[in-house]
Design a protein around this motif. Structure first.
Motif, PDB file in Angstrom:
ATOM      1  N   PRO A  83       0.850  -1.199   0.000  1.00  0.00           N
ATOM      2  CA  PRO A  83       0.000   0.000   0.000  1.00  0.00           C
ATOM      3  C   PRO A  83       0.885   1.248   0.000  1.00  0.00           C
ATOM      4  CG  PRO A  83       0.093  -0.933   2.206  1.00  0.00           C
ATOM      5  CD  PRO A  83       0.910  -1.838   1.326  1.00  0.00           C
ATOM      6  N   VAL A  84       1.409   1.589  -1.169  1.00  0.00           N
ATOM      7  CA  VAL A  84       2.425   2.645  -1.293  1.00  0.00           C
ATOM      8  C   VAL A  84       1.816   3.933  -1.838  1.00  0.00           C
ATOM      9  CG1 VAL A  84       4.385   1.099  -1.499  1.00  0.00           C
ATOM     10  CG2 VAL A  84       3.084   1.686  -3.538  1.00  0.00           C
ATOM     11  N   GLU A  85       2.486   5.053  -1.546  1.00  0.00           N
ATOM     12  CA  GLU A  85       1.896   6.358  -1.811  1.00  0.00           C
ATOM     13  C   GLU A  85       2.766   7.235  -2.692  1.00  0.00           C
ATOM     14  OE1 GLU A  85      -0.484   7.084   2.317  1.00  0.00           O
ATOM     15  OE2 GLU A  85       1.573   6.355   2.421  1.00  0.00           O
ATOM     16  N   GLU A  86       2.094   8.104  -3.442  1.00  0.00           N
ATOM     17  CA  GLU A  86       2.782   9.093  -4.267  1.00  0.00           C
ATOM     18  C   GLU A  86       2.242  10.468  -3.946  1.00  0.00           C
ATOM     19  OE1 GLU A  86       3.700  10.407  -8.908  1.00  0.00           O
ATOM     20  OE2 GLU A  86       2.179   8.883  -8.506  1.00  0.00           O
ATOM     21  N   PHE A  87       3.135  11.430  -3.755  1.00  0.00           N
ATOM     22  CA  PHE A  87       2.787  12.836  -3.608  1.00  0.00           C
ATOM     23  C   PHE A  87       3.015  13.544  -4.942  1.00  0.00           C
ATOM     24  CE2 PHE A  87       3.878  11.519   0.664  1.00  0.00           C
ATOM     25  CZ  PHE A  87       3.039  12.239   1.486  1.00  0.00           C
TER      26      PHE A  87
END
Length: 323
Positions: A83-87
């Motif tokens: 469950p990885v995130e990008e800004f």
């Protein structure tokens, strides 16, 4: 003899490639292998996603968020798991990207300062040159791991970013604190890509994503329109996704309603269910899927004035039904 030596050397490279720095947090129900940010040896060194919190999950006898590609290149934009995130997505762009000239830098939170090449616009799939990586500090315990990254630029942006992964029973929490330490307001978005798969199984008929709102299609399905169907609050995989991809851009949620910020992923073959909920409202919701992964992508919009901070948390509750 030369061929034998080559094979031995190549085998050594493969073994080394699997030896990425990591820390495992666990309970009697969950085990989460968290890859640690490392500019030279890290599992993920691309310039798209936040380097903190990349992980795989073991729940009972089931493996979740495992590799979804045949080969792994740590420097590729999407050679990543969990469950990885990008800004600063393709919708908003990274901080300072529009103002930076060719050869100057822009800012990706969770990564660092990147050099802007000659191009028509930001492309998340590019591997940009990192000119200044944000330094990470990591604190590890049996049930949680804390990452902190601080970075200050010469063009007015600065931040202190803390991300905590915490396990409790059959629950994984991902907590975030983003403080604006610069002179300019941070206006950006952040989304979780959620690279779901279970036990290495393909995306299959009967798998589904249930929303806390009744979704409406805002953009036509990307390619394999027969593979999914929207039924009230559910996106159903109506056939095995063996080729191509699907892409849904969804509306229908209230951007002020925290109670609509979440979804449930159900994997039909294993009976595994993951309920994900957030404590901040949605600003956008996409779903992308291919044969090896299904990805509900909830977005938040962030606006942080200098000296201020925002917090948000994603909670993942794991369960399994009797088959």
């Amino acid at each position: 003899m030369r061929c034998v030596l080559f094979v031995l050397l190549f085998a050594g490279v493969l073994r080394a490639a699997d030896d990425y720095p990591s820390h495992t947090i666990k309970t009697d129900q969950l085990s989460v292998k968290v890859y640690l940010p490392d500019e030279k040896k890290g599992f993920y060194r691309g310039t798209r996603f936040d380097h903190a919190g990349v992980c795989t999950v073991t729940f009972g006898k089931h493996q979740l968020f495992g590799p979804w590609k045949d080969k792994h290149n740590p420097e590729n934009n999407d050679d990543i798991v969990g469950p990885v995130e990008e800004f600063g997505s393709m919708y908003t762009g990274p901080l300072n990207y529009k103002d930076a000239k060719v050869g100057e830098t822009f800012l990706k939170i969770g990564v660092g300062e990147l050099e802007k090449p000659k191009e028509d616009g930001y492309r998340f799939y590019n591997n940009y040159k990192v000119t200044k990586a944000g330094e990470w500090n990591t604190a590890r315990k049996d049930s949680l791991v804390t990452f902190t990254q601080k970075l200050t630029t010469t063009y007015g942006y600065g931040y202190s970013y803390t991300k905590i992964l915490l396990v409790d029973g059959a629950t994984l929490r991902i907590l975030h604190v983003l403080e604006n330490t610069g002179k300019k307001t941070i206006d950006t978005d952040v989304y979780n890509h959620n690279f779901f798969n279970v036990d290495g199984e393909s995306t299959a008929k009967g798998d589904r994503i249930e929303f806390l709102f009744e979704p409406k299609e805002t953009k036509p399905n990307e390619s394999n329109s027969k593979a999914t169907a929207l039924e009230k609050n559910t996106l159903m995989f109506s056939s095995d996704l063996t080729t191509g991809s699907v892409m849904h851009e969804l509306s229908g949620f209230d951007p002020k309603a925290v109670k609509q910020a979440g979804f449930t992923y159900r994997h039909v073959k294993s009976g595994v269910t993951v309920k994900a909920t957030a404590d901040q409202p949605l600003s956008r919701f996409n779903v992308w899927a291919i044969k090896t992964t299904a990805c509900p992508e909830p977005f938040h919009q962030l606006s942080i004035e200098p000296g201020k901070k925002v917090t948000w948390t994603w909670k993942y509750d794991f369960s399994v039904s009797d088959k």
